[in-house]
Write a protein that holds these residues in place. Structure first.
Motif, PDB file in Angstrom:
ATOM      1  N   SER A  77       0.848  -1.183   0.000  1.00 22.72           N
ATOM      2  CA  SER A  77       0.000   0.000   0.000  1.00 22.72           C
ATOM      3  C   SER A  77       0.881   1.228   0.000  1.00 22.72           C
ATOM      4  O   SER A  77       2.092   1.162   0.188  1.00 22.72           O
ATOM      5  CB  SER A  77      -0.916   0.017   1.226  1.00 22.72           C
ATOM      6  N   LEU A  78       0.239   2.385  -0.221  1.00 19.68           N
ATOM      7  CA  LEU A  78       0.984   3.632  -0.190  1.00 19.68           C
ATOM      8  C   LEU A  78       1.632   3.861   1.179  1.00 19.68           C
ATOM      9  O   LEU A  78       2.644   4.527   1.290  1.00 19.68           O
ATOM     10  CB  LEU A  78       0.045   4.805  -0.519  1.00 19.68           C
ATOM     11  N   LYS A  79       1.025   3.284   2.207  1.00 18.31           N
ATOM     12  CA  LYS A  79       1.554   3.471   3.560  1.00 18.31           C
ATOM     13  C   LYS A  79       2.582   2.414   3.914  1.00 18.31           C
ATOM     14  O   LYS A  79       3.285   2.508   4.889  1.00 18.31           O
ATOM     15  CB  LYS A  79       0.394   3.450   4.574  1.00 18.31           C
ATOM     16  N   GLU A  80       2.677   1.333   3.133  1.00 13.08           N
ATOM     17  CA  GLU A  80       3.533   0.215   3.488  1.00 13.08           C
ATOM     18  C   GLU A  80       4.996   0.461   3.221  1.00 13.08           C
ATOM     19  O   GLU A  80       5.792   0.036   4.074  1.00 13.08           O
ATOM     20  CB  GLU A  80       3.111  -1.012   2.696  1.00 13.08           C
ATOM     21  N   GLN A  81       5.150   0.808   2.065  1.00 14.10           N
ATOM     22  CA  GLN A  81       5.866   2.005   1.735  1.00 14.10           C
ATOM     23  C   GLN A  81       7.030   1.757   0.840  1.00 14.10           C
ATOM     24  O   GLN A  81       7.887   0.957   1.120  1.00 14.10           O
ATOM     25  CB  GLN A  81       6.308   2.783   2.959  1.00 14.10           C
ATOM     26  N   ALA A  82       6.948   2.502  -0.190  1.00 17.21           N
ATOM     27  CA  ALA A  82       8.045   2.480  -1.146  1.00 17.21           C
ATOM     28  C   ALA A  82       9.330   2.965  -0.496  1.00 17.21           C
ATOM     29  O   ALA A  82      10.414   2.469  -0.813  1.00 17.21           O
ATOM     30  CB  ALA A  82       7.687   3.369  -2.340  1.00 17.21           C
ATOM     31  N   ASP A  83       9.236   3.927   0.431  1.00 14.77           N
ATOM     32  CA  ASP A  83      10.460   4.493   1.006  1.00 14.77           C
ATOM     33  C   ASP A  83      11.254   3.440   1.776  1.00 14.77           C
ATOM     34  O   ASP A  83      12.480   3.356   1.654  1.00 14.77           O
ATOM     35  CB  ASP A  83      10.139   5.705   1.889  1.00 14.77           C
ATOM     36  N   ILE A  84      10.565   2.592   2.534  1.00 17.07           N
ATOM     37  CA  ILE A  84      11.266   1.541   3.288  1.00 17.07           C
ATOM     38  C   ILE A  84      11.884   0.529   2.331  1.00 17.07           C
ATOM     39  O   ILE A  84      13.054   0.150   2.462  1.00 17.07           O
ATOM     40  CB  ILE A  84      10.294   0.841   4.260  1.00 17.07           C
ATOM     41  N   HIS A  85      11.089   0.106   1.341  1.00 15.41           N
ATOM     42  CA  HIS A  85      11.568  -0.903   0.399  1.00 15.41           C
ATOM     43  C   HIS A  85      12.786  -0.397  -0.375  1.00 15.41           C
ATOM     44  O   HIS A  85      13.805  -1.107  -0.490  1.00 15.41           O
ATOM     45  CB  HIS A  85      10.439  -1.270  -0.559  1.00 15.41           C
ATOM     46  N   LEU A  86      12.692   0.818  -0.904  1.00  9.46           N
ATOM     47  CA  LEU A  86      13.792   1.352  -1.710  1.00  9.46           C
ATOM     48  C   LEU A  86      15.015   1.650  -0.842  1.00  9.46           C
ATOM     49  O   LEU A  86      16.154   1.508  -1.311  1.00  9.46           O
ATOM     50  CB  LEU A  86      13.336   2.608  -2.448  1.00  9.46           C
ATOM     51  N   THR A  87      14.815   2.041   0.402  1.00  8.39           N
ATOM     52  CA  THR A  87      15.939   2.278   1.308  1.00  8.39           C
ATOM     53  C   THR A  87      16.701   0.983   1.585  1.00  8.39           C
ATOM     54  O   THR A  87      17.941   0.965   1.585  1.00  8.39           O
ATOM     55  CB  THR A  87      15.448   2.899   2.626  1.00  8.39           C
ATOM     56  N   VAL A  88      15.964  -0.095   1.799  1.00  9.30           N
ATOM     57  CA  VAL A  88      16.610  -1.394   2.013  1.00  9.30           C
ATOM     58  C   VAL A  88      17.426  -1.794   0.787  1.00  9.30           C
ATOM     59  O   VAL A  88      18.572  -2.262   0.896  1.00  9.30           O
ATOM     60  CB  VAL A  88      15.558  -2.469   2.344  1.00  9.30           C
ATOM     61  N   LEU A  89      16.847  -1.605  -0.405  1.00  8.40           N
ATOM     62  CA  LEU A  89      17.588  -1.915  -1.634  1.00  8.40           C
ATOM     63  C   LEU A  89      18.858  -1.068  -1.733  1.00  8.40           C
ATOM     64  O   LEU A  89      19.935  -1.567  -2.083  1.00  8.40           O
ATOM     65  CB  LEU A  89      16.704  -1.656  -2.855  1.00  8.40           C
TER      66      LEU A  89
END
Length: 485
Positions: A77-89
């Motif tokens: 979801s928008l809250k789940e969050q692209a920012d966390i996923h992309l930061t981990v990558l």
């Protein structure tokens, strides 16, 4: 930490596309091409890793990603969050020795990542979608030494969204929702409303008829009920309805979805939050048309904080549920009686038995009468003369085919199990699975939509739904569609 020359492109697509759309431009595949080309150039041809994160991707965007070998990272979801996923990558690639990162986002949640990459000696480029919507904190980070930043305009010429084609249709449908027919003698009310909504330039009646001609259709009924001294007799009359072709219906589904979503939340939603359901993969035009239409007819307002809210309290059912309820109730009763029609005076009683919509006022006479007038104005039900009386007859309308299709699918799947009930979760799972591979779902886009289908059919006595169990009994209406799988 020593860094190498490998390049990484990380795109927060929901953030970028929302920013582009808010500016009134298309979030189209050319943007993906431009991002790939710019990142490849900046990394000296050493762009090794490419990711785009979003809840869902439009088909044209997915095609562009595949052509450039960009990985699609779907987040919950928008809250789940692209920012966390992309930061981990990004951290994974940093530890692998990558030294050049192109981050496409305007989200301040990426500030810690940007600081970390700069601290470790990486080259960092940030591409954002709208300079006017960056937070002060994000603006500040863009001034740090060693960081390059640019707006998407610097690498791609954005295209304006096309003019709205939805407001005219919704304006006429809103007249019908208020019980006003589109044909017949003009009393000034229709033209005044449309002019007030800026759908007509002025209240000239000729402008109104030109509009109706462009988006309407005329239907002749030879048995229409006409009052005479002996009651009602059949007469040939012309009805005027909206011409709801597939494209207009798709827009109407999106309008209905947004209207109900906004009506359920008093504090409203932002444009980005409204990009869900039928608008989840939209690249801008449809959401623009929907909000233009709803704000144009003054059912929705945009606040200073960029949130959209409804302007009146009677919108929780949207545009479609009232029509579905009338159609389902009338169809069930006609099939039960094995008659094409029922006395028109009985129609309100059918609806009053279990109400329309939800809440304590679902049986209110004002609501019932309003729904009946709306259904008649929209062409879902018509009045015909039968043996000197005025009868109601169900009309084949594109506005109600969804509820009929949904009922017949449920009937074919579960009627053989009656009278044994089926757990509600099993029925909802069936609805979800059946819609999963369809371009346009029958049962809707989320659990709220699926519950609405069950509510309308239960209120119309096509099925029973209580204590988290559903029973789909044998009915003549169900049998009429059992062979059309």
């Amino acid at each position: 930490m020593p860094v190498g020359n490998k390049g990484v492109l990380l795109v927060d697509w929901d953030n970028l596309s929302s920013a582009v759309i808010k500016r009134g431009h298309l979030a189209e595949r050319g943007i993906v091409d431009a991002l790939w080309h710019d990142a490849t150039t900046r990394c000296g041809g050493n762009l090794h890793y490419k990711h785009m994160a979003a809840v869902r991707f439009d088909g044209t965007i997915s095609t562009a990603m595949a052509e450039h070998l960009i990985d699609a990272d779907v987040v919950v979801s928008l809250k789940e969050q692209a920012d966390i996923h992309l930061t981990v990558l990004a951290m994974d690639y940093l530890h692998q020795g990558c030294g050049h990162f192109v981050l496409v986002t305007g989200d301040q949640d990426f500030i810690p990542l940007i600081r970390r990459l700069l601290r470790d000696g990486c080259q960092v480029t940030v591409v954002y979608g709208d300079p006017d919507r960056l937070s002060p904190q994000f603006r500040g980070i863009l001034t740090l030494p060693g960081l390059d930043s640019l707006c998407i305009d610097d690498i791609y010429t954005l295209r304006k969204l096309p003019p709205s084609t939805c407001r005219d249709v919704i304006g006429l449908l809103e007249l019908q929702r208020r019980g006003l027919i589109l044909g017949g003698r003009e009393t000034g009310e229709r033209t005044a409303l449309l002019a007030g909504w800026r759908i007509l330039d002025n209240e000239d009646e000729s402008r109104y008829w030109a509009l109706v001609e462009s988006v309407g259709r005329k239907v002749t009924r030879t048995d229409a009920a006409a009052r005479d001294k002996n009651g009602f007799s059949p007469r040939s009359m012309t009805r005027t309805y909206l011409d709801v072709d597939p494209e207009r219906f798709t827009d109407l589904v999106a309008v209905d979805f947004v209207l109900r979503r906004l009506a359920a939340r008093s504090k409203g939603y932002t444009l980005a939050q409204l990009r869900t359901g039928p608008l989840q993969t939209d690249n801008g035009p449809r959401l623009h048309r929907v909000l233009d239409a709803l704000t144009g007819v003054r059912l929705v307002r945009k606040g200073a904080d960029d949130t959209y809210t409804v302007t009146t309290e009677d919108l929780a059912m949207g545009y479609l549920e009232p029509l579905w309820r009338v159609h389902a109730a009338l169809a069930m009763e006609c099939y039960r009686r094995q008659r094409r029609t029922i006395p028109y005076r009985n129609l309100t009683g059918l609806l009053n038995a279990s109400g329309v919509g939800q809440g304590p006022d679902r049986r209110a006479a004002g609501r019932i009468n309003q729904v009946v007038r709306y259904a008649a104005a929209a062409g879902v039900v018509d009045a015909v003369a039968v043996d000197g009386e005025r009868h109601a007859i169900a009309v084949d309308s594109p506005l109600t085919r969804t509820i009929e299709a949904a009922y017949h699918e449920l009937y074919r799947e579960f009627a053989d199990r009656a009278p044994s009930p089926v757990p509600e979760n099993k029925v909802l799972e069936f609805m979800t699975v059946r819609d999963r591979t369809r371009a346009e779902p029958v049962f809707g886009y989320d659990s709220r939509d699926r519950h609405r289908i069950l509510r309308v059919l239960a209120q119309s006595r096509a099925l029973t739904w209580r204590d988290e169990k559903v029973t789909v009994p044998r009915t003549r209406w169900g049998d009429s569609g059992s062979s059309s799988a």
